[in-house]
Design an enzyme around this catalytic site. Structure first.
Site, PDB file in Angstrom:
ATOM      1  N   GLU A 191      40.609  42.864  34.896  1.00 31.71           N
ATOM      2  CA  GLU A 191      40.792  41.802  33.889  1.00 31.71           C
ATOM      3  C   GLU A 191      40.013  40.540  34.271  1.00 31.71           C
ATOM      4  OE1 GLU A 191      43.279  41.667  30.982  1.00 31.71           O
ATOM      5  OE2 GLU A 191      41.903  40.020  30.589  1.00 31.71           O
TER       6      GLU A 191
ATOM      7  N   HIS B 258      41.671  51.575  35.655  1.00 32.98           N
ATOM      8  CA  HIS B 258      41.994  51.243  34.269  1.00 32.98           C
ATOM      9  C   HIS B 258      41.207  52.210  33.379  1.00 32.98           C
ATOM     10  CE1 HIS B 258      41.880  48.329  30.734  1.00 32.98           C
ATOM     11  NE2 HIS B 258      43.152  48.396  31.042  1.00 32.98           N
TER      12      HIS B 258
ATOM     13  N   SER C 131      50.042  52.502  28.740  1.00 36.32           N
ATOM     14  CA  SER C 131      50.248  51.240  28.021  1.00 36.32           C
ATOM     15  C   SER C 131      49.856  51.378  26.569  1.00 36.32           C
ATOM     16  CB  SER C 131      49.284  50.172  28.561  1.00 36.32           C
ATOM     17  OG  SER C 131      49.890  49.371  29.511  1.00 36.32           O
TER      18      SER C 131
ATOM     19  N   THR D 122      48.463  41.588  24.839  1.00 30.57           N
ATOM     20  CA  THR D 122      47.001  41.560  24.834  1.00 30.57           C
ATOM     21  C   THR D 122      46.421  40.270  24.261  1.00 30.57           C
ATOM     22  OG1 THR D 122      47.130  43.942  24.572  1.00 30.57           O
ATOM     23  CG2 THR D 122      44.999  42.921  24.060  1.00 30.57           C
TER      24      THR D 122
ATOM     25  N   HIS E 113      51.882   4.845  43.314  1.00 30.73           N
ATOM     26  CA  HIS E 113      52.240   6.179  43.809  1.00 30.73           C
ATOM     27  C   HIS E 113      51.768   6.339  45.253  1.00 30.73           C
ATOM     28  CE1 HIS E 113      52.601   8.260  39.616  1.00 30.73           C
ATOM     29  NE2 HIS E 113      53.013   7.009  39.580  1.00 30.73           N
TER      30      HIS E 113
HETATM   31  C1  HCA Z   1      41.773  45.306  28.046  1.00 28.29           C
HETATM   32  C2  HCA Z   1      43.100  44.999  27.385  1.00 28.29           C
HETATM   33  C3  HCA Z   1      44.222  44.758  28.348  1.00 28.29           C
HETATM   34  C4  HCA Z   1      44.769  46.042  28.913  1.00 28.29           C
HETATM   35  C5  HCA Z   1      46.078  45.900  29.625  1.00 28.29           C
HETATM   36  C6  HCA Z   1      46.664  47.201  30.131  1.00 28.29           C
HETATM   37  C7  HCA Z   1      45.300  44.029  27.527  1.00 28.29           C
HETATM   38  O1  HCA Z   1      41.061  44.341  28.398  1.00 28.29           O
HETATM   39  O2  HCA Z   1      41.444  46.470  28.212  1.00 28.29           O
HETATM   40  O3  HCA Z   1      45.932  48.100  30.513  1.00 28.29           O
HETATM   41  O4  HCA Z   1      47.880  47.305  30.164  1.00 28.29           O
HETATM   42  O5  HCA Z   1      45.462  42.822  27.698  1.00 28.29           O
HETATM   43  O6  HCA Z   1      45.905  44.689  26.697  1.00 28.29           O
HETATM   44  O7  HCA Z   1      43.815  43.899  29.379  1.00 28.29           O
HETATM   45 CU    CU Z   2      44.438  41.912  29.308  1.00 33.02          CU
END
Ligand code: HCA
Ligand code: CU
Length: 443
Positions: free
Chosen positions: A24, A96, A160, A191, A315
């Site tokens: 991310e 991921h 997810s 998200t 301060h």
């Molecule tokens: C993304 C979306 C994600 C995935 C989160 C997850 C989101 O950038 O692929 O895998 O649970 O915010 O939904 O980051």
């Molecule tokens: Cu995300």
């Protein structure tokens, strides 16, 4: 081959951080804003090493088929992880992956310990991303997950529904019910940052009731500035896994900052959820991350020197006497061991006196300090990139008042009331700071 360990036999702590700085976090616009664009391999290894040493057990990485670079970095990070096993125990590398065999195969081939699988379940995702109906999504996910579970029983599997907080509860159940028997965790990503503490509490409660055997994982985006408070609520509602990044970097305004979350759990006395994290390493890890981004630790990050920095004259005077006057939280336990007072247009004579006496070693009485402060106030318009407040102060002290710095013999240096240093020295610990402040080292 590194040491072997089955990810599914590890007994999770009360709170497991799943760091996603390297996934991310890499989607953050900051990388563009700061002309950095990408993390180099050494950056990634430093980040992974620091996180594992800090006590993080789960690192999320991109699926290795994203690019050749990601594939080779996956292997390099794995090597770092293996090197730290005897020092810090096993940490898990989670890939991921889309709900797609190509991603899954690449992740398994790269030696991932687990798969963080996702597919959009909200109306907008269904309409604009993949076009599959919910039952089709559920069937595809189930087939793929069952297949992986059969052939790789040791792998951690998470599923997810992307955009879970814009997915109707019934729709989420329609998919999660079908895959629940195959997974170790369910993610509930917010998200686009629409969740509120109330909706988080309700979602966690309902998911815990419906899937008592499946652990829950949160991932909260900060579009409304709620990522932190939503994560806190999730943890207190019984969510055991939280995705965070260093400094909260991520797509758009990012997600929850790891240190912000741990710091708040500490303040709220949720000590059992802090097991195994080296809290004093929180500020240093933030400094390291900021350094990678070529920026300061952001002013909105709770675990920052900014939260122990003071500018206003009144301060500063109070903080000189006792820093608790304007500092309420135990930041020193999170590694922010200094207090910083900024010398500038708002400063009063007290701090100037202190600075000139303790740092510059001038022999100076209060009357002179007040006179120097008055001159300083008259000349603050001269401050700019070339002339810093400390520079101006010294120019006035020496040029206008003829003060001369006295060398303090080594054996007496420890005896000053508080050991002050010029903030330039902070650069030694990696933070590029204002360089015009005065640092008070607390003990
Ligand atoms: C993304 C979306 C994600 C995935 C989160 C997850 C989101 O950038 O692929 O895998 O649970 O915010 O939904 O980051
Ligand atoms: Cu995300």
């Amino acid at each position: 081959m590194g040491p072997s360990f089955s990810p599914r036999t590890y007994q999770p702590r009360a709170l497991e951080i799943i760091d996603t700085t390297l996934r991310e976090g890499q989607q953050s616009s900051l990388l563009h804003d700061h002309f950095k664009y990408y993390f180099t391999t050494p950056d990634k290894l430093d980040i992974a090493r620091a996180l594992i040493l800090f006590g993080v057990k789960y690192l999320e990485l991109f699926a290795p088929n994203v690019s050749a670079q990601e594939a080779s970095d996956f292997a390099a990070i794995r090597q770092v992880r293996d090197e730290l096993v005897y020092q810090r125990g096993y940490a898990f590398l989670l890939a991921h992956v889309r709900c797609h065999p190509a991603d899954v195969e690449a992740a398994i081939a790269a030696g991932a310990d687990g798969l963080n699988m996702y597919i959009g379940t909200s109306d907008v995702s269904v309409r604009h991303k993949h076009g599959f109906g919910l039952d089709e999504i559920a069937r595809r996910a189930r087939d793929l997950l069952e297949d992986v579970r059969r052939n790789h029983p040791g792998l951690l599997l998470r599923f997810s529904g992307e955009d879970a907080f814009r997915t109707r509860e019934d729709d989420l159940f329609r998919v999660y019910d079908v895959v629940a028997h195959t997974v170790d965790r369910f993610g509930t990503p917010d998200t686009v940052g629409v969740a509120t503490p109330a909706s988080v509490m309700q979602r966690v409660r309902i998911l815990r009731e419906r899937y008592p055997q499946v652990a829950l994982e949160g991932h909260f985006h900060d579009d409304r500035g709620f990522a932190l408070v939503n994560s806190l609520e999730a943890v207190k509602s019984g969510m055991g896994f939280l995705q965070t990044t260093l400094l909260g970097i991520g797509e758009r305004s990012g997600i929850t900052s790891m240190t912000a979350l741990l710091f708040n759990l500490f303040i709220d006395k949720e000590y059992d959820r802090l097991e195994g994290y080296t809290l004093r390493g929180a500020y240093p890890i933030n400094v390291m991350m900021a350094d990678k981004l070529r920026k300061l630790v952001p002013s909105k990050e709770p675990v920052s020197l900014t939260n122990r920095t003071h500018a206003a004259g009144v301060h500063s005077k109070a903080v000189l006497n006792d820093s608790s006057t304007y500092e309420a939280h135990p930041l020193d336990q999170f590694g922010v061991t200094d207090t910083e007072i900024l010398l500038g247009p708002l400063s009063g004579w007290n701090i100037m006196h202190y600075f000139l006496r303790e740092i510059c070693s001038y022999s100076i009485d209060e009357t002179t300090a007040k006179a120097i402060a008055a001159r300083f106030k008259q000349r603050t318009a001269e401050l700019n990139h070339e002339l810093s407040p400390t520079g101006l102060l010294i120019e006035i002290a020496e040029g206008e008042f003829g003060l001369k710095s006295q060398e303090v013999p080594e054996q007496f240096r420890g005896q000053v009331r508080q050991n002050m240093t010029d903030s330039n020295s902070l650069q030694e610990v990696g933070e590029l700071r204002h360089a015009t402040g005065v640092i008070l080292r607390s003990a």
